[in-house]
Scaffold this motif. Sequence first.
Motif, PDB file in Angstrom:
ATOM      1  N   HIS A   1       0.869  -1.175   0.000  1.00 39.45           N
ATOM      2  CA  HIS A   1       0.000   0.000   0.000  1.00 39.45           C
ATOM      3  C   HIS A   1       0.915   1.237   0.000  1.00 39.45           C
ATOM      4  CE1 HIS A   1      -4.016  -1.910   0.010  1.00 39.45           C
ATOM      5  NE2 HIS A   1      -3.180  -2.936   0.049  1.00 39.45           N
ATOM      6  N   ASN A   2       0.563   2.336   0.501  1.00 34.98           N
ATOM      7  CA  ASN A   2       1.335   3.568   0.306  1.00 34.98           C
ATOM      8  C   ASN A   2       2.564   3.558   1.209  1.00 34.98           C
ATOM      9  OD1 ASN A   2      -0.596   5.573  -1.401  1.00 34.98           O
ATOM     10  ND2 ASN A   2      -1.794   4.270  -0.064  1.00 34.98           N
ATOM     11  N   VAL A   3       3.737   3.386   0.591  1.00 33.38           N
ATOM     12  CA  VAL A   3       4.972   3.214   1.350  1.00 33.38           C
ATOM     13  C   VAL A   3       5.632   4.584   1.566  1.00 33.38           C
ATOM     14  CG1 VAL A   3       7.160   1.985   1.481  1.00 33.38           C
ATOM     15  CG2 VAL A   3       5.234   0.968   0.228  1.00 33.38           C
ATOM     16  N   TYR A   4       6.111   4.807   2.774  1.00 32.24           N
ATOM     17  CA  TYR A   4       6.778   6.070   3.109  1.00 32.24           C
ATOM     18  C   TYR A   4       7.870   5.780   4.132  1.00 32.24           C
ATOM     19  CZ  TYR A   4       4.538   5.895   7.670  1.00 32.24           C
ATOM     20  OH  TYR A   4       4.172   5.499   8.929  1.00 32.24           O
ATOM     21  N   GLY A   5       8.709   6.788   4.389  1.00 24.33           N
ATOM     22  CA  GLY A   5       9.727   6.642   5.416  1.00 24.33           C
ATOM     23  C   GLY A   5      11.052   7.225   4.993  1.00 24.33           C
ATOM     24  N   PRO A   6      12.083   7.088   5.827  1.00 22.56           N
ATOM     25  CA  PRO A   6      13.405   7.630   5.502  1.00 22.56           C
ATOM     26  C   PRO A   6      13.910   7.071   4.179  1.00 22.56           C
ATOM     27  CG  PRO A   6      13.329   6.869   7.781  1.00 22.56           C
ATOM     28  CD  PRO A   6      12.051   6.407   7.145  1.00 22.56           C
ATOM     29  N   GLY A   7      14.533   7.953   3.391  1.00 24.58           N
ATOM     30  CA  GLY A   7      15.068   7.526   2.103  1.00 24.58           C
ATOM     31  C   GLY A   7      14.091   7.641   0.956  1.00 24.58           C
ATOM     32  N   MET A   8      12.879   8.181   1.215  1.00 24.35           N
ATOM     33  CA  MET A   8      11.939   8.406   0.103  1.00 24.35           C
ATOM     34  C   MET A   8      12.558   9.340  -0.929  1.00 24.35           C
ATOM     35  SD  MET A   8       8.097   9.003   1.603  1.00 24.35           S
ATOM     36  CE  MET A   8       8.598  10.390   2.600  1.00 24.35           C
ATOM     37  N   PRO A   9      12.289   9.099  -2.209  1.00 26.76           N
ATOM     38  CA  PRO A   9      12.764  10.051  -3.226  1.00 26.76           C
ATOM     39  C   PRO A   9      12.085  11.403  -3.053  1.00 26.76           C
ATOM     40  CG  PRO A   9      12.020   7.990  -4.220  1.00 26.76           C
ATOM     41  CD  PRO A   9      11.568   7.968  -2.798  1.00 26.76           C
ATOM     42  N   ARG A  10      12.840  12.450  -3.295  1.00 24.36           N
ATOM     43  CA  ARG A  10      12.319  13.809  -3.185  1.00 24.36           C
ATOM     44  C   ARG A  10      12.055  14.380  -4.582  1.00 24.36           C
ATOM     45  NH1 ARG A  10      13.312  18.181   0.386  1.00 24.36           N
ATOM     46  NH2 ARG A  10      14.836  16.980   1.577  1.00 24.36           N
TER      47      ARG A  10
ATOM     48  N   PHE B   1      -5.523  16.880  -3.423  1.00 23.05           N
ATOM     49  CA  PHE B   1      -6.492  16.694  -4.497  1.00 23.05           C
ATOM     50  C   PHE B   1      -7.871  16.335  -3.933  1.00 23.05           C
ATOM     51  CE2 PHE B   1      -3.638  15.603  -8.411  1.00 23.05           C
ATOM     52  CZ  PHE B   1      -3.059  16.852  -8.318  1.00 23.05           C
ATOM     53  N   GLU B   2      -8.860  16.531  -4.806  1.00 23.06           N
ATOM     54  CA  GLU B   2     -10.266  16.251  -4.480  1.00 23.06           C
ATOM     55  C   GLU B   2     -10.634  16.990  -3.189  1.00 23.06           C
ATOM     56  OE1 GLU B   2     -11.349  12.119  -5.029  1.00 23.06           O
ATOM     57  OE2 GLU B   2     -10.080  11.936  -6.790  1.00 23.06           O
ATOM     58  N   ASP B   3     -11.285  16.307  -2.252  1.00 29.85           N
ATOM     59  CA  ASP B   3     -11.659  16.974  -0.998  1.00 29.85           C
ATOM     60  C   ASP B   3     -10.820  16.503   0.180  1.00 29.85           C
ATOM     61  OD1 ASP B   3     -12.596  14.422  -0.677  1.00 29.85           O
ATOM     62  OD2 ASP B   3     -14.682  14.975  -0.331  1.00 29.85           O
ATOM     63  N   GLY B   4      -9.761  15.715  -0.119  1.00 25.90           N
ATOM     64  CA  GLY B   4      -8.901  15.211   0.945  1.00 25.90           C
ATOM     65  C   GLY B   4      -9.458  14.005   1.680  1.00 25.90           C
ATOM     66  N   GLY B   5     -10.639  13.548   1.295  1.00 23.66           N
ATOM     67  CA  GLY B   5     -11.262  12.447   2.023  1.00 23.66           C
ATOM     68  C   GLY B   5     -10.922  11.068   1.496  1.00 23.66           C
ATOM     69  N   GLN B   6     -10.000  10.975   0.519  1.00 15.81           N
ATOM     70  CA  GLN B   6      -9.623   9.683  -0.042  1.00 15.81           C
ATOM     71  C   GLN B   6      -8.980   8.815   1.051  1.00 15.81           C
ATOM     72  OE1 GLN B   6      -8.714  12.815  -0.970  1.00 15.81           O
ATOM     73  NE2 GLN B   6      -7.814  12.791  -3.020  1.00 15.81           N
ATOM     74  N   ALA B   7      -9.511   7.642   1.276  1.00 18.43           N
ATOM     75  CA  ALA B   7      -8.991   6.758   2.330  1.00 18.43           C
ATOM     76  C   ALA B   7      -7.927   5.838   1.744  1.00 18.43           C
ATOM     77  CB  ALA B   7     -10.118   5.939   2.936  1.00 18.43           C
ATOM     78  N   ARG B   8      -6.822   5.722   2.469  1.00 18.00           N
ATOM     79  CA  ARG B   8      -5.700   4.883   2.066  1.00 18.00           C
ATOM     80  C   ARG B   8      -5.105   4.211   3.307  1.00 18.00           C
ATOM     81  NH1 ARG B   8      -7.608   6.313  -2.154  1.00 18.00           N
ATOM     82  NH2 ARG B   8      -6.537   7.072  -4.028  1.00 18.00           N
ATOM     83  N   ASP B   9      -4.124   3.346   3.049  1.00 21.88           N
ATOM     84  CA  ASP B   9      -3.320   2.767   4.122  1.00 21.88           C
ATOM     85  C   ASP B   9      -1.869   3.129   3.849  1.00 21.88           C
ATOM     86  OD1 ASP B   9      -1.607   0.759   5.527  1.00 21.88           O
ATOM     87  OD2 ASP B   9      -3.553   0.031   6.222  1.00 21.88           O
ATOM     88  N   PHE B  10      -1.220   3.788   4.792  1.00 25.22           N
ATOM     89  CA  PHE B  10       0.182   4.169   4.668  1.00 25.22           C
ATOM     90  C   PHE B  10       1.025   3.252   5.537  1.00 25.22           C
ATOM     91  CE2 PHE B  10      -1.550   7.672   2.527  1.00 25.22           C
ATOM     92  CZ  PHE B  10      -0.522   8.347   1.868  1.00 25.22           C
ATOM     93  N   VAL B  11       2.031   2.621   4.915  1.00 18.89           N
ATOM     94  CA  VAL B  11       2.841   1.623   5.612  1.00 18.89           C
ATOM     95  C   VAL B  11       4.308   2.042   5.542  1.00 18.89           C
ATOM     96  CG1 VAL B  11       2.922   0.148   3.536  1.00 18.89           C
ATOM     97  CG2 VAL B  11       3.383  -0.838   5.781  1.00 18.89           C
ATOM     98  N   HIS B  12       4.983   1.957   6.679  1.00 15.47           N
ATOM     99  CA  HIS B  12       6.366   2.416   6.794  1.00 15.47           C
ATOM    100  C   HIS B  12       7.300   1.467   6.060  1.00 15.47           C
ATOM    101  CE1 HIS B  12      10.150   3.670   8.731  1.00 15.47           C
ATOM    102  NE2 HIS B  12       9.511   4.795   9.026  1.00 15.47           N
TER     103      HIS B  12
END
Length: 355
Positions: A203-212, A236-247
Amino acid sequence: MRVVLTGAAGFIGSTIARQLADLGAEVVGIDLMLAQAHGAAEPPDGVHQLDVVDAHAWRSLLEGADVVCHQAAMVGAGVRVGDLPDYARHNDLGTAALVAAAAGVGVSRVVLASSMVVYGEGRYVCEEHGAQRPAPRSVAELESGRFENPCPVCARPLAWALVDEDAPLDPRSGYAASKLAQEHYVAAWARQAGSSAIALRYHNVYGPGMPRDTPYSGVAAMFRSSLERGEPPRVFEDGGQARDFVHVDDVARANVAAIEALLVRPSAGTSRAYNVCSGAPITIGEVADLVAQGVTSEHGGDEPALRPQVTGEYRLGDVRHVVASPARAAEELGFRARVSPSTGLRAVATAPLRA
């Protein structure tokens, strides 16, 4: 344990490499060093600059491997039609060439980096009419600010529900189509070669070392870059888009768990998919708020000086909601995320990013 790791110089691949090395594994790193992801950077020490499309030419590196962990891919939003040939080359053809070369030297286990994008829209339920599969949102709906998917029966907004791995697959961008193709190639290889594969749907991957500030940047990195420029994050949109962010540390742990599962209990001729997620749903608007809070805290403030700007803008091909069920990965791989989005996304404000 000898692991051939493609995409080893990337954001996720380098984190996997570190975790495997900490476990005493021998890691053979492969990376093409695509300019879109790495600019003009040289490959790190120990990483071979090679193309998975040419895997047959370097298949000697595959010999003796216990597992191939295939992270290499062209990523991005996948909404530009002109990018389709590049997705097909790097993702589709690259995966087919890699597993064919692996079979040629007797490697029988593959862990594949897949993505939530294979689902298209997530799972939806109408309070009155039950489970529904909405059609792609029309330009007219998006232009008028009607962002929620309507029930096909009564036209009222649908509520999202957790998506499990048996959900219908419906890729809605070039990138998504290529990720599903990767899964299909690996599954066909497993059946035809009597091998074992696991596809991890990140799902939406984030954390140290992400490309800038590249096509490979995640939305959290883009929000941070906006704040550092003195601009409000644009949502974007109204900000209500639901996601899962995983480190990213959790994503790497999921790969280690998948590798260990294939080594301990391989199931010849099969490919199994797993969601890799935090299990803590969050909206894109909340992501922007958390990153803004982290940037503000870094500079000693209490309240964000720059509030996220909800634009109402949209991109064709974007989906409204997709939130994963973590149950199968927990039950079968023993994987549970350790970093909550509420903690990890604030930390993005001070995490080192890739240039």
